[in-house]
Design a protein around this motif. Structure first.
Motif, PDB file in Angstrom:
ATOM      1  N   ALA A  11       6.372  25.305   5.964  1.00 19.05           N
ATOM      2  CA  ALA A  11       5.899  24.736   7.227  1.00 19.05           C
ATOM      3  C   ALA A  11       7.001  24.896   8.258  1.00 19.05           C
ATOM      4  O   ALA A  11       8.184  24.756   7.943  1.00 19.05           O
ATOM      5  N   LEU A  12       6.603  25.185   9.472  1.00 21.33           N
ATOM      6  CA  LEU A  12       7.536  25.206  10.596  1.00 21.33           C
ATOM      7  C   LEU A  12       7.506  23.827  11.231  1.00 21.33           C
ATOM      8  O   LEU A  12       6.431  23.302  11.547  1.00 21.33           O
ATOM      9  N   LEU A  49       0.027  29.419   8.547  1.00 21.71           N
ATOM     10  CA  LEU A  49       0.967  28.510   7.888  1.00 21.71           C
ATOM     11  C   LEU A  49       1.098  27.250   8.750  1.00 21.71           C
ATOM     12  O   LEU A  49       0.952  27.309   9.969  1.00 21.71           O
ATOM     13  N   PRO A  50       1.378  26.116   8.128  1.00 20.88           N
ATOM     14  CA  PRO A  50       1.451  24.862   8.883  1.00 20.88           C
ATOM     15  C   PRO A  50       2.531  24.878   9.969  1.00 20.88           C
ATOM     16  O   PRO A  50       3.666  25.301   9.740  1.00 20.88           O
ATOM     17  N   VAL A  51       2.137  24.388  11.135  1.00 20.22           N
ATOM     18  CA  VAL A  51       3.047  24.194  12.262  1.00 20.22           C
ATOM     19  C   VAL A  51       3.030  22.716  12.603  1.00 20.22           C
ATOM     20  O   VAL A  51       1.963  22.142  12.861  1.00 20.22           O
ATOM     21  N   VAL A  52       4.205  22.096  12.584  1.00 23.09           N
ATOM     22  CA  VAL A  52       4.349  20.689  12.928  1.00 23.09           C
ATOM     23  C   VAL A  52       5.175  20.620  14.202  1.00 23.09           C
ATOM     24  O   VAL A  52       6.310  21.101  14.245  1.00 23.09           O
ATOM     25  N   LEU A  53       4.600  20.026  15.232  1.00 25.85           N
ATOM     26  CA  LEU A  53       5.280  19.874  16.515  1.00 25.85           C
ATOM     27  C   LEU A  53       5.645  18.403  16.672  1.00 25.85           C
ATOM     28  O   LEU A  53       4.777  17.524  16.635  1.00 25.85           O
ATOM     29  N   SER A  91      -5.032  23.540  15.197  1.00 25.11           N
ATOM     30  CA  SER A  91      -4.523  23.611  13.823  1.00 25.11           C
ATOM     31  C   SER A  91      -3.114  23.021  13.675  1.00 25.11           C
ATOM     32  O   SER A  91      -2.655  22.793  12.559  1.00 25.11           O
ATOM     33  N   ASP A  92      -2.438  22.771  14.788  1.00 27.32           N
ATOM     34  CA  ASP A  92      -1.081  22.215  14.731  1.00 27.32           C
ATOM     35  C   ASP A  92      -1.132  20.751  14.304  1.00 27.32           C
ATOM     36  O   ASP A  92      -2.108  20.040  14.555  1.00 27.32           O
ATOM     37  N   HIS A  93      -0.065  20.323  13.692  1.00 23.88           N
ATOM     38  CA  HIS A  93       0.088  18.925  13.296  1.00 23.88           C
ATOM     39  C   HIS A  93       1.097  18.299  14.249  1.00 23.88           C
ATOM     40  O   HIS A  93       2.211  18.816  14.400  1.00 23.88           O
ATOM     41  N   LEU A  94       0.708  17.210  14.889  1.00 30.51           N
ATOM     42  CA  LEU A  94       1.573  16.548  15.863  1.00 30.51           C
ATOM     43  C   LEU A  94       2.160  15.287  15.251  1.00 30.51           C
ATOM     44  O   LEU A  94       1.439  14.480  14.657  1.00 30.51           O
TER      45      LEU A  94
END
Length: 188
Positions: A11-12, A49-53, A91-94
């Motif tokens: 994950a990023l 792939l998961p992106v977490v901001l 699709s991003d996870h905040l």
């Protein structure tokens, strides 16, 4: 230690690229780090792939010798909003944090485990604060940690160097954004 592997589900995690922080720090190091973080974000999304901001809206209440005004201040409206260039996607996870580490009281660990993540790639601002604290927590939680050193910056160049050269090699592997993307490409 140079990057040796990309796990099946990395994950990023992008730390504090928000309007109030990025606009407060100008110049080539900031612009270059933001550009590389945006590149990583686009590539992780492209590979699904998961992106977490992560943004920050608070800080620990304890007293420190630097960086605090008496009684604190209320940030202006929009201060915690993520920068437009991140182009937040559904699709991003905040994740909103109230301390330095993105793991502290945010549910980030549960989110990552639910997604099957075993490796985190970190980018953002500030290298010696939010990024380093999150890297320490990720390591403590048992994740393989990758630090995209050209996708992060710090208002204190010496603190940035110290984190990159002295701290990060003890917490994980360091790489450039291009090296991370190249390895992601090679594994997909």
């Amino acid at each position: 230690m140079a990057l040796t592997a990309i796990e099946p589900t990395p994950a990023l995690v992008v730390i504090d690229l928000q309007k109030g922080i990025v606009s407060d720090r100008t110049g080539p190091p900031v612009a270059a780090a933001v550009e590389q973080a945006i590149h990583l974000t686009a590539e992780f999304r492209r590979h699904r792939l998961p992106v977490v901001l992560v943004n920050v809206t608070g800080r620990a209440p304890g007293r420190t010798e630097t960086g605090r005004s008496p009684g604190g201040t209320t940030p202006p409206p929009g201060w915690a909003d993520l920068i437009d260039e991140l182009d937040v996607q559904p699709s991003d996870h905040l994740v909103t944090k109230r301390r330095r580490s993105a793991f502290h009281d945010t549910g980030l660990d549960t989110l990552l485990r639910d997604l099957g993540v075993t490796q985190v790639v970190l980018a953002g601002i500030s290298t010696s604060a939010g990024v380093e604290s999150t890297a320490r927590s990720a390591s403590d939680h048992g994740y393989h940690v990758v630090l995209a050193t050209d996708a992060m910056t710090d208002p204190d160049a010496a603190a940035h160097r110290h984190s990159v050269e002295r701290v990060f090699p003890r917490l994980g592997e360091t790489a450039t954004a291009a090296e991370v993307v190249g390895m992601v490409e090679a594994t997909r």
